[in-house]
Design an enzyme around this catalytic site. Structure first.
Site, PDB file in Angstrom:
ATOM      1  N   PRO A 237       0.811  -0.867   0.031  1.00 31.25           N
ATOM      2  CA  PRO A 237       0.027  -0.109  -0.610  1.00 31.25           C
ATOM      3  C   PRO A 237       0.979   1.253  -0.007  1.00 31.25           C
ATOM      4  O   PRO A 237       1.571   1.568   0.651  1.00 31.25           O
ATOM      5  CB  PRO A 237      -0.689  -0.154   1.491  1.00 31.25           C
ATOM      6  N   GLU A 238       0.494   2.028  -0.946  1.00 27.31           N
ATOM      7  CA  GLU A 238       1.080   3.158  -1.035  1.00 27.31           C
ATOM      8  C   GLU A 238       0.110   4.799  -0.877  1.00 27.31           C
ATOM      9  O   GLU A 238      -1.077   3.826  -0.543  1.00 27.31           O
ATOM     10  CB  GLU A 238       1.892   3.662  -2.292  1.00 27.31           C
TER      11      GLU A 238
ATOM     12  N   LYS B  73       1.202   7.899   3.195  1.00 26.23           N
ATOM     13  CA  LYS B  73       0.325   6.282   4.162  1.00 26.23           C
ATOM     14  C   LYS B  73      -0.027   5.794   4.995  1.00 26.23           C
ATOM     15  O   LYS B  73      -0.254   5.112   5.265  1.00 26.23           O
ATOM     16  CB  LYS B  73       1.766   5.368   3.602  1.00 26.23           C
TER      17      LYS B  73
ATOM     18  N   ARG C  80      16.353  -2.791  -2.065  1.00 22.19           N
ATOM     19  CA  ARG C  80      15.024  -3.004  -2.928  1.00 22.19           C
ATOM     20  C   ARG C  80      15.315  -2.910  -4.700  1.00 22.19           C
ATOM     21  O   ARG C  80      16.387  -2.608  -4.964  1.00 22.19           O
ATOM     22  CB  ARG C  80      14.301  -2.558  -2.151  1.00 22.19           C
TER      23      ARG C  80
END
Length: 285
Positions: free
Chosen positions: A2-3, A61, A272
């Site tokens: 979720p962003e 967020k 990442r």
DNA sequence: ATGGGCTCCTGATGGC
DNA sequence: TGCCATCAGGAGCCCA
């Protein structure tokens, strides 16, 4: 993952399904889910019980629900895998159900489900900031690009004021909030910038273009995500429909760039992945 | 102060 | 089939 767009869909769902309802019972099924609530799980449950949920709000967020029109709120962060589900009382527990909130009206209950427990809930005070109130734990983060009071020039100045790679700056929630790994890669692709470019080397115009691209891509995702949640689920799985369909760079390794056809590459950065087009987004020397 | 790396956590996936 | 490595990644925390 979720962003901002996904979190906004959740916020709208909370506003619709739990605002105005009074909490009758709180069950914390995993202590880690309330680890940010320093006085502990029992205190969290006790202090939330009997309170009425007011407006559901969001910055970046983070989500929060105001309580009783008071100076308190429940703050939530979905982390990587958090979901807020509205389920009928008696529905089978989800495997990763962490917190259950029941209401005095005996209607559908609110469930915080989070496989990896990076997310969590806490009860905190609100403090005045600008024209509104903000939970204490998130007073340090910047406004997000969808905030009506977002100041593009200030965001540009904040980005350019850092001496670091542009992607690291984009992901820094204290500068501009709401942008995560996916939308950072999409915004960089749209702006034809490599993630390792130094922020200090960006012109004001280019930095502005980058933030506008991030805003645009998140708006588009919000439109797509907002169409896909059903009445019972505040959010199906923390992802928007946009996720699979319209990404130009993120997750597109070896697929042709939509502009030039060159294969998109994946590189490791900040523990990442970063996806980019080697031709449109040349690596700085 | 600030940049940058590490770590929390669980499950899916892939290689051998 | 089993086992191990890798990956997913937000953000607080720590250290230089």
């Amino acid at each position: 993952m979720p962003e901002l767009p996904e979190v906004e869909v959740v916020r709208a769902g909370l506003q619709r399904h739990v605002a105005g309802r009074t909490v009758s019972q709180v069950e914390v099924l995993h202590p880690r889910a309330v680890r940010k609530h320093v006085p502990g799980a029992a205190d969290f449950a006790a202090r939330l019980t009997g309170r009425r949920f007011d407006a559901a709000r969001r910055r970046g967020k983070y989500l929060w629900i105001e309580l009783d029109g008071s100076a308190d709120a429940v703050v939530a962060h979905l982390g990587m895998s958090g979901q807020m589900l509205v389920q009928p009382v008696g529905a089978e527990d989800e495997t990763h159900l962490r917190v259950r909130v029941r209401f005095a009206d005996d209607g559908p209950e609110l469930r915080f489900v989070d496989q990896r427990t990076f997310g969590g809930l806490a009860l905190t005070e609100l403090v005045a900031q600008g024209s509104g109130l903000l939970p204490v734990p998130i007073a340090h983060i910047g406004r997000d690009p969808l905030d009506p009071e977002f100041d593009l020039a200030a965001g540009v100045a904040a980005l350019r004021g850092r001496r670091t790679e542009v992607k690291r700056a984009l992901l820094d929630q204290t500068l501009v909030s709401g942008i995560g790994n996916i939308y950072a890669d999409e915004a960089l692709w749209r702006t034809r910038l490599h993630w390792a470019r130094q922020t200090a080397g960006l012109t004001r115009a280019k930095a502005g273009e980058l933030l506008e691209a991030a805003t645009e891509v998140m708006r588009e995702a919000l439109v797509a995500g907002g169409t896909s949640f059903d009445a019972l689920y505040v959010n199906v799985n923390g992802q928007s429909g946009y996720f699979d369909r319209s990404l130009a760079a993120y997750g597109q390794e070896n697929r042709p760039c939509g502009r030039c056809g060159t294969a998109i590459i994946r590189e490791a950065f900040m523990n990442r992945s970063s996806f980019s087009c080697p031709r449109c987004q040349p690596r700085p020397r």
